[in-house]
Design an enzyme around this catalytic site. Structure first.
Site: not given
Length: 356
Positions: A23, A25, A99, A175, A178, A180, A235
């Protein structure tokens, strides 16, 4: 010896090879209502020779959006628009999972419809900036989710999964990586709650377990995968004891008979074989190769049993027919990273830059 070019059965579906398009973005949902565009249908159809395509991140609700022009799966119009994408992929013989990603505290109010606030397990702002239509902006302090809002968020994931199936996707990937929302609940650094949704290990894994369970109940466990990234600091994440958290998470999820577990590996690769051993089903590995992109040598991870499937990101952007090129030993186009950064505003699938 099993190779990347042997078929594999994933959730009852026969895949022609074990090469996964990771996946990534792309921020190309320029249409009204963050709906997919014809460009996206062309992009995915060009890469349909992957054993499995995992789509870019798709927000399950308006408040889940974290970046400009990312697509959603919470309206009828989005379902219709995604159908053009899935039809294009299926027309080329491909298999594609959606995703689903709620960005949580990663984002900015300017990206959300009027009146919505960023939400997270706790009111803790991430350090750093996010790209918006007005340029980079500092992350803001999110609103702590209430019990009722947590329940609604879980329901939003399940509803988006139903819409994904309606839109023609073969399944969904949740997901949990990362930095999120699902990852934010897993990590004590971002989840400072003392109620049943935080506090101890069982509390920290609860949101992930309940989201996965609700989605599996909604569309069938054989259509559901989960992506994780233990120890990933992207992140502004921090995890002191990922072995304990993720060991407990996998123990709870192993009984659900999910389609797969997708591990985005970080610099500390020592946990990978332990997770591989703990997971009873299909194990997809996005190996740590930073600062290089994942290359042909990653195919050995299937041959030596480290993974059942291997995910490629940047190499798939530059080489839409990547499985054929991998099978023949090349040649490989080189990705134009400058152009790619302009496409998703931040980076690509290999740690530590942005993956969908």
């Amino acid at each position: 010896m099993t190779t990347a070019f042997d078929p594999i059965v994933l959730g009852g579906r026969r895949l022609e090879n074990r090469v996964v398009m990771a996946p990534m973005t792309r921020s190309r949902a320029y249409g009204p209502g963050t709906e997919p565009t014809e460009l996206m249908a062309t992009y995915y159809a060009q890469r349909a020779s992957a054993g499995l395509i995992v789509s870019e991140s798709i927000q399950p609700s308006p408040v889940g959006q974290g970046y400009p022009d990312t697509p959603g799966l919470h309206t009828d119009g989005q379902v219709r628009a995604w159908r053009t994408v899935t039809d294009a992929v299926h027309g080329e013989g491909g298999v594609i999972f959606a995703q689903l990603m709620h960005a949580g505290r990663i984002g900015h109010p300017s990206l959300l419809p009027d009146g919505l606030e960023l939400v997270a397990p706790s009111a803790v702002a991430a350090k750093g900036r996010v790209y918006t239509h007005e340029g980079p902006k500092e992350f803001v302090t999110p609103k702590e989710l209430s019990e009722a809002e947590i329940r609604q968020t879980i329901a939003d994931f399940a509803d988006a999964a139903r819409r994904a199936v309606e839109a023609g996707f073969d399944g969904v990937e949740l997901h949990g990586a990362n930095g999120y929302l699902i990852h934010q609940f897993l990590a004590p650094h971002s989840n400072r709650r003392t109620d049943a949704w935080g506090g101890d290990t069982e509390g920290h894994i609860r949101f992930a377990v309940e989201v996965v369970t609700a989605v599996a109940d909604a569309i069938g466990s054989d259509r559901v995968g989960l992506r994780i990234s233990p120890g990933n600091e992207f992140n502004d994440m921090s995890e002191d004891n990922p072995a304990e958290i993720y060991g407990a998470l996998l123990e709870r999820l192993a009984v659900l008979d999910l389609a797969y577990l997708h591990l985005m590996e970080g610099p500390d690769t020592s946990l990978t074989p332990r997770l591989r051993k703990a997971w009873p089903g299909t194990f997809i590995l996005n190996p740590f190769t930073y600062p290089d992109v994942t290359g042909p040598d990653a195919l050995r991870l299937i041959e030596d049993g480290s993974a059942d499937m291997v995910a490629y990101g940047v190499l798939f952007l530059a080489n839409p027919d990547l499985p054929r090129r991998l099978a023949s030993g090349g040649p490989f186009n080189t990705a134009d990273k400058a152009t790619f950064y302009g496409g998703d505003h931040r980076g690509y699938t290999d740690y530590p830059t942005l993956t969908a």
